[in-house]
Design an enzyme around this catalytic site. Structure first.
Site, PDB file in Angstrom:
ATOM      1  CG  ASP A  65       9.950   8.566  -2.829  1.00  0.00           C
ATOM      2  OD1 ASP A  65       9.047   7.894  -3.367  1.00  0.00           O
ATOM      3  OD2 ASP A  65      10.396   9.612  -3.327  1.00  0.00           O
ATOM      4  CD  GLU A 111     -13.412   6.289  -0.545  1.00  0.00           C
ATOM      5  OE1 GLU A 111     -12.810   5.491   0.207  1.00  0.00           O
ATOM      6  OE2 GLU A 111     -14.010   5.936  -1.575  1.00  0.00           O
ATOM      7  CG  ASP A 156       0.050  13.756  -1.641  1.00  0.00           C
ATOM      8  OD1 ASP A 156      -0.874  13.678  -0.799  1.00  0.00           O
ATOM      9  OD2 ASP A 156       1.247  13.639  -1.330  1.00  0.00           O
ATOM     10  CD  GLU A 194      -2.719   1.479   2.363  1.00  0.00           C
ATOM     11  OE1 GLU A 194      -2.528   0.778   3.372  1.00  0.00           O
ATOM     12  OE2 GLU A 194      -3.553   2.403   2.307  1.00  0.00           O
ATOM     13  CB  THR A 234      -9.054   6.037   2.717  1.00  0.00           C
ATOM     14  OG1 THR A 234      -9.250   7.180   1.915  1.00  0.00           O
ATOM     15  CG2 THR A 234      -8.909   4.798   1.847  1.00  0.00           C
TER      16      THR A 234
END
Ligand code: SAM
Length: 217
Positions: A106, A199, A129, A54, A196
């Site tokens: 990252d 969301e 993002d 994820e 989420t």
């Protein structure tokens, strides 16, 4: 330009509170992954099970929910936002979950330098993002070079699932994945993906969610 090199896909880091620093120090030894060693899933999780990555787990609500609902797969969460990592660690401890590991890095570095080719069963990118301004579009994670990097780490038949509440991002994802030699688009269903945090916020602001699912060919 490769994603994550000259171009950062995320905003600058935030400071952590004392409580978050305590959680990181105490729980990272158990739930973290040593990025300086070759990644060996059997060693990291203590078993060999299909591995889900994820990307951008945020505060980790969905991460913990998905891991609890899917005990036969292992979940690796990668996030650059340190307070989010701390919050996720506390959730994992509270829920007693053993099938999750957390990486503060990252995602581009994790994929490129740490995870072996063909090691992933699924990659989830939920509400990346959005970088909605046109002049920032190059910062979006799902560009063609990133799609090919993800493809190289997925097993054949593995899935990429992206969800976004920005229509232009969904359109970009469809374009990138349909143009990729390594993916076949298979659907727009959210499946059993939990809601989420981002969301929920997007819905409150009147935005809807778009899901894009592709299979590694
Ligand atoms: C809009 S938030 C969504 C968080 C969560 N998935 C949700 O839906 O609530 C996007 C997250 O992706 C993370 N992120 C962005 N670029 C990343 C990268 N290259 N590697 C790891 N995490 C990244 C950000 O730090 C942020 O927490």
């Amino acid at each position: 330009v490769e994603p994550g090199d000259e171009v950062r896909t995320y905003k600058a880091r935030r400071r952590v509170t004392t409580g978050q620093a305590e959680a990181l120090a105490r729980l990272l030894p158990a739930y973290g992954v040593d990025l300086d060693r070759p990644f060996d899933a059997a060693e990291v999780f203590g078993r060999l099970a299909p591995l889900v990555l994820e990307i951008g787990s945020g505060m980790g609500e969905a991460t913990a929910e998905m891991a609890a609902a899917d005990p036969d797969r292992d979940l690796l969460a990668v996030e650059v936002h340190t307070p989010g990592i701390a919050t996720l660690l506390r959730r994992l401890e509270a829920a007693g979950l053993t099938n999750v590991r957390v990486v503060e890095a990252d995602a581009v570095h994790l994929l490129r330098a740490v995870l072996p080719a063909g090691s992933l069963d699924e990659v989830r990118i939920f509400f990346p993002d959005p970088w909605p301004k046109a002049r920032h579009a190059k910062r979006r994670l799902l560009v063609p070079t990133f799609a090919e990097l993800v493809a190289s780490r997925l097993r054949t038949g593995g899935r990429l699932h992206l969800a976004t509440d920005w229509e232009s991002y969904a359109r970009q994802a469809l374009e990138v994945l349909s143009g990729s030699p390594s993916f076949e688009l298979v659907g727009r269903d959210r499946g059993d993906r939990p809601l989420t945090r981002f969301e929920t916020r997007g819905h409150a602001q009147g935005r809807q969610s778009y899901d894009v699912v592709a299979v590694r060919t």
